[in-house]
Design a protein around this motif. Structure first.
Motif, PDB file in Angstrom:
ATOM      1  N   SER A   1       0.814  -1.216   0.000  1.00 37.34           N
ATOM      2  CA  SER A   1       0.000   0.000   0.000  1.00 37.34           C
ATOM      3  C   SER A   1       0.846   1.263   0.000  1.00 37.34           C
ATOM      4  CB  SER A   1      -0.933   0.014   1.215  1.00 37.34           C
ATOM      5  OG  SER A   1      -1.917  -0.990   1.089  1.00 37.34           O
ATOM      6  N   LYS A   2       1.921   1.268   0.765  1.00 38.44           N
ATOM      7  CA  LYS A   2       2.707   2.485   0.893  1.00 38.44           C
ATOM      8  C   LYS A   2       3.832   2.540  -0.132  1.00 38.44           C
ATOM      9  CE  LYS A   2       0.199   3.525   4.532  1.00 38.44           C
ATOM     10  NZ  LYS A   2      -0.653   2.327   4.662  1.00 38.44           N
TER      11      LYS A   2
ATOM     12  N   ALA B   1       0.724   0.993  -4.279  1.00 34.49           N
ATOM     13  CA  ALA B   1      -0.559   1.709  -4.272  1.00 34.49           C
ATOM     14  C   ALA B   1      -1.546   0.991  -3.361  1.00 34.49           C
ATOM     15  CB  ALA B   1      -1.135   1.784  -5.682  1.00 34.49           C
ATOM     16  N   PRO B   2      -2.222   1.725  -2.471  1.00 36.04           N
ATOM     17  CA  PRO B   2      -3.149   1.085  -1.528  1.00 36.04           C
ATOM     18  C   PRO B   2      -4.452   0.594  -2.179  1.00 36.04           C
ATOM     19  CG  PRO B   2      -3.131   3.469  -1.199  1.00 36.04           C
ATOM     20  CD  PRO B   2      -2.049   3.164  -2.200  1.00 36.04           C
ATOM     21  N   GLY B   3      -4.871   1.250  -3.264  1.00 38.30           N
ATOM     22  CA  GLY B   3      -6.165   0.913  -3.866  1.00 38.30           C
ATOM     23  C   GLY B   3      -6.229  -0.502  -4.419  1.00 38.30           C
TER      24      GLY B   3
ATOM     25  N   ARG C   1      -5.042  -3.078  -2.748  1.00 34.87           N
ATOM     26  CA  ARG C   1      -5.275  -3.895  -1.550  1.00 34.87           C
ATOM     27  C   ARG C   1      -4.470  -5.199  -1.557  1.00 34.87           C
ATOM     28  NH1 ARG C   1      -5.460  -1.339   1.268  1.00 34.87           N
ATOM     29  NH2 ARG C   1      -6.468  -2.456   2.966  1.00 34.87           N
TER      30      ARG C   1
END
Lengths: 400, 400
Positions: free
Chosen positions: A238-239, A242-244, A246
């Motif tokens: 996520s960090k 990308a967090p989207g 998941r």
């Protein structure tokens, strides 16, 4: 609705007053240091788009079908070798369970280990969404105070020697902690592992921020020091991507990993195959490490900008942490101040932060607050911190 | 590993013997009717690829960021209007929680309602992975027998009148049930809702197969008949678009939906934004309903092929269901037969099915088995059913 007989665990899982205030921070023209969001500028959109296109072309039908619960095998294999090369963690692909973010890792490990009434050791303060999970398992807490070296492990030792405490699990964000940004010292890590072994504790090492170091020396993860298989390591893309999407992962002794997999199968069968294959291809093409370096450069200067603004604009009565990495700075106002009241005033000036209380399990920390520096522009940091400084000064004059 | 103190719930969550046998079905050259997989031929790969590309171009950075727990708002809105137009379910977007497949819906609703020791009503037989979830909440079961009209609701009424039974939740796959393929009659649905109201029960209506009707008249969903807000409806895109994206949804009274959202936030924050936006764009472009029609045509003829093969090759001593839709046919051998033994023999001939026992909570159904017809070619159906027929005949001669 009448006569809804909900589970007892839901009594501890209501929404918080702070969350209501924070909804205000989503208004337009609000400068918010409240979230824990990565900067959207950091997302490698073009590369991910290209990769995603190729995933469809190469294995569209297979990717769209059900997958196995443990994870997309090449991703598990990549993670195993990357943990070795980047952190000296020795893990086989069979030690790894792909999760839907490291948040799900906390939930699955809790499901495997925690009975109602079990005691969980947490740093005080600690990550508030971990409390949401633990509350849903109806645990009791053993909060251990922290200082600039992280959890005060000597205090944990004392608590464990007191026979009224019989915790089963330790939850720690040992590196660039949320909310304080502090990193636990190597000495304390070793001591914590000794205590875990002596008292048969499982340690959840939640490490979503571990790659985000802007200065100083790498401190070995608990997992890399763990010879007894007592650490369940939680990682996340996520960090660093990308967090989207998941995607995170849990690394555990195979006996524990097998149980985590059973819990995952019941929870959601498996994580999105598309997300898993995108992350795998991104990593396999060698993009991950250079991207981490790039993010570190970008966030490091933002952290420095916030340090500078704090030095200039915050009154001397306020103390704050000086983390070597991560996403957060933690500030402490004089005793007697209430940062929830302060937030209301700040929001009137269209700036926001998170009051510290929700990061404590024992309803303390009224005088603390958390600031995020990754998701704001330099101008927002300079203007917003100056504004919060003003609000604090005014507040101190009147209230504390 | 020594002295792992796992949670009590894990005692009921061990892997099954059947799962071990089923691993054999993944060998090459195995004709398997064991899974519940949609046909990969049915996946709209090209359209999804194009849409995915556009999602990146249109809103890449926003899609890659954290999203809100309830779901990608346009998707919640689409589902609300589609439920109205396709099933006469009146729901607002605020009644909808996006889930990572309907499996997660079962878990989240269980988390909201179930204490250890609570009683859950299930059809006998019922979906085995729902038992995995319920077991993790340490419930007791009240299994209700089924016939060709679905759950025998009169039997449930009798059980409820007996004061030793105080269930809190009813779990039903009312339409094209897994494993039997049977659909509950309208009369029984109405009666079930009356009982739910009288005894303050929550009904989980798990409806992943509801769109897959190949003949006969649509039967209204429980949710569309529910005037009291007692039904939590679980829908899924797994069987009508693609399971690998892991997108489903729960529809509930707003008071319940709010609690489901709190549980989801703790469980995994939110479902993959990429998956959600892909599904939304696919639906919003009007692709969903024509695609469902196409799948129904494709699966309908496969079902017919399996009916034909069963009529030709299965001995008269075996009975099977004749579902009007879904993915499964359920067969019953004479009492005394053991389909787990039979599976071992079938696997030697490189054909597989699922023995029925794991679909029962009370360790019955040794003489039953489930056949999936969606994920095999016509040749495999003809050859495989003939082969299983042979194995059964041989088995009956020797054993039953």
């Amino acid at each position: 609705m009448k006569e809804l007989r909900m589970a007892e665990r839901m009594e501890k899982m209501s929404g918080s007053a702070v969350r209501e205030i924070l909804k205000l921070t989503q208004q337009p023209n609000m400068i918010s240091f409240a979230g824990g969001l990565p900067s959207p500028d950091s997302f490698p959109v073009a590369k991910l788009q290209e990769i995603t296109n190729e995933v469809y072309s190469k294995s569209g039908a297979q990717m769209l079908q059900y997958g196995i619960t443990e994870g997309y095998k090449p991703l598990n294999e990549f993670i195993a070798q990357w943990l070795k090369s980047s952190k000296n963690i020795t893990a086989s692909p069979e030690d790894i369970q792909i999760t839907s973010g490291s948040q799900q890792g906390i939930d699955l490990v809790s499901r495997v280990f925690l009975n109602a009434g079990d005691q969980v050791v947490v740093e005080s303060p600690s990550y508030l969404s971990a409390f949401q999970v633990f509350n849903s398992y109806q645990v009791k807490y053993l909060p251990i105070p922290s200082d600039d070296q992280g959890m005060q492990v000597d205090e944990l030792e004392k608590a464990l020697d007191d026979n009224t405490n019989k915790p089963k699990l330790v939850y720690t964000v040992a590196t660039f902690q949320n909310p304080t940004g502090i990193t636990m010292s190597l000495e304390r890590r070793k001591k914590l592992l000794q205590l875990a072994d002596k008292h048969k504790l499982i340690i959840i090492e939640d490490n979503p921020y571990g790659e985000l170091r802007y200065e100083g020396e790498h401190v070995p993860t608990l997992k890399s020091l763990d010879t007894q298989g007592r650490v369940v390591y939680l990682g996340s893309f996520s960090k660093v991507v990308a967090p989207g999407l998941r995607i995170g992962y849990a690394v555990a002794h195979p006996e524990i990993r097998a149980k985590i997999t059973i819990a995952k199968q019941a929870a959601d069968v498996h994580s999105s195959n598309l997300s898993q294959q995108i992350i795998y291809e991104y990593c396999n093409r060698g993009y991950l490490d250079p991207h981490i370096q790039e993010i570190c450069r970008a966030y490091g200067v933002k952290r420095d900008a916030m340090f500078k603004a704090l030095d200039e604009h915050f009154p001397k009565a306020v103390n704050w942490t000086r983390p070597e990495g991560g996403l957060f700075i933690w500030a402490e106002l004089p005793q007697g101040c209430d940062t929830t009241e302060l937030l209301q005033k700040a929001v009137e000036h269209r700036v926001a932060f998170v009051p510290g209380t929700p990061f404590f399990v024992n309803n303390t920390g009224q005088n603390t607050l958390r600031l995020n520096f990754s998701n704001a522009t330099f101008e927002q940091i300079e203007y917003g911190i100056a504004k919060i400084g003003e609000v604090i000064k005014e507040y101190l004059t009147v209230n504390c």
